[in-house]
Design a protein around this motif. Sequence first.
Motif, short mmCIF file in Angstrom:
data_model
loop_
_atom_site.label_atom_id
_atom_site.label_comp_id
_atom_site.label_asym_id
_atom_site.label_seq_id
_atom_site.Cartn_x
_atom_site.Cartn_y
_atom_site.Cartn_z
N TYR A 88 0.37 -4.88 -7.08
CA TYR A 88 0.65 -6.25 -6.64
C TYR A 88 1.25 -7.07 -7.78
O TYR A 88 2.19 -7.84 -7.58
CB TYR A 88 -0.63 -6.92 -6.12
N ARG A 109 -4.31 -0.80 -7.26
CA ARG A 109 -3.62 -1.67 -6.31
C ARG A 109 -3.29 -3.01 -6.94
O ARG A 109 -2.21 -3.56 -6.74
CB ARG A 109 -4.49 -1.88 -5.07
N HIS A 158 2.00 1.67 -3.44
CA HIS A 158 0.89 2.19 -4.24
C HIS A 158 0.72 3.68 -4.03
O HIS A 158 0.56 4.44 -4.99
CB HIS A 158 -0.41 1.44 -3.87
N ASP A 190 0.82 -1.21 0.00
CA ASP A 190 0.00 0.00 0.00
C ASP A 190 0.86 1.26 0.00
O ASP A 190 0.48 2.27 -0.61
CB ASP A 190 -0.95 0.01 1.20
N GLU A 191 2.00 1.20 0.67
CA GLU A 191 2.90 2.36 0.65
C GLU A 191 3.49 2.55 -0.75
O GLU A 191 3.63 3.68 -1.23
CB GLU A 191 4.00 2.20 1.69
#
Lengths: 126, 126
Positions: free
Chosen positions: B41, B37, B25, B22-23
């Motif tokens: 991944y 996202r 992203h 998430d960071e």
Amino acid sequence: MTSQRRVVAEVLDGEHVHLTADEVHARAVERLPEISRATVYNALGELVALGEVVELSTDGRAKRYDPNARHPHHHLVCSRCGTIRDVPPAGDPMAGLPEEERFGFTVSKVEVTYRGLCPSCAGRAA
Amino acid sequence: MTSQRRVVAEVLDGEHVHLTADEVHARAVERLPEISRATVYNALGELVALGEVVELSTDGRAKRYDPNARHPHHHLVCSRCGTIRDVPPAGDPMAGLPEEERFGFTVSKVEVTYRGLCPSCAGRAA
DNA sequence: TCTTGACTTGGATTGCGTCCATCGTAGGAT
DNA sequence: ATCCTACGATGGACGCAATCCAAGTCAAGA
Ligand SMILES: [Mn+2]
Ligand SMILES: [Mn+2]
Ligand SMILES: [Zn+2]
Ligand SMILES: [Zn+2]
């Protein structure tokens, strides 16, 4: 000490393996049919806090609970199926981290994890 | 090689830290606002498969992605806040695992994780 | 008997990650 | 230049592990 917590402790004592919380729950249910998953999580958390059980997060999957907490040891983990084997420690693993390299951290433990493929997973096609 | 994958690779190259997906992203969105996202991944998974990035599961929380894959090293992890510092390796860590102790496993790598409290977490009340 | 508090329960919720149907687009063929 | 095609991107649904929470149960003590 309730009957639920006793059963969880007994499940781990009897099995010298590395079970997930759900596996512990399944075994606990055999002895105490109405025990809930939440209670198993509570009991495991308490055992970990007491230092009687070690919690392992070897991969992105479910944590595993290791009753062999009195004898420090390392782990051999299969990257494919997740099987875990105990490995006896060789020498003091803390020796690899001199004071100057600790960035001011208070280091309390070391985990050594060897990763690879177990015999049966190595046998199959890649 | 699409612009999305390039941005993910650049985010990791620029930062010598240990970011969650998430960071990554969040930083990627600054350069390419519509990146998803799922794509982050996918790109991270590809970089890991190529051996350019190392995936770390240090706790039960989000995996962290380490661009410092060319220089093998160990990690010092704060048990409270999750901060990670790199530690230079001392000696060959594989030496602690003789052939007889491998249970037939094909061992491909070793991870050494030192756990403790970082200076700022050690300062606070327990 | 009544009160109190600790523990259990099951379902809701969260966090992280993956899956999947659909869409957009770059490049090749015509 | 236009059309086709295939690969990658997208975003929302989904799955799994773990935690949270409100309600229920129970035992010990007043
Ligand atoms: Mn073990
Ligand atoms: Mn690192
Ligand atoms: Zn295996
Ligand atoms: Zn910290």
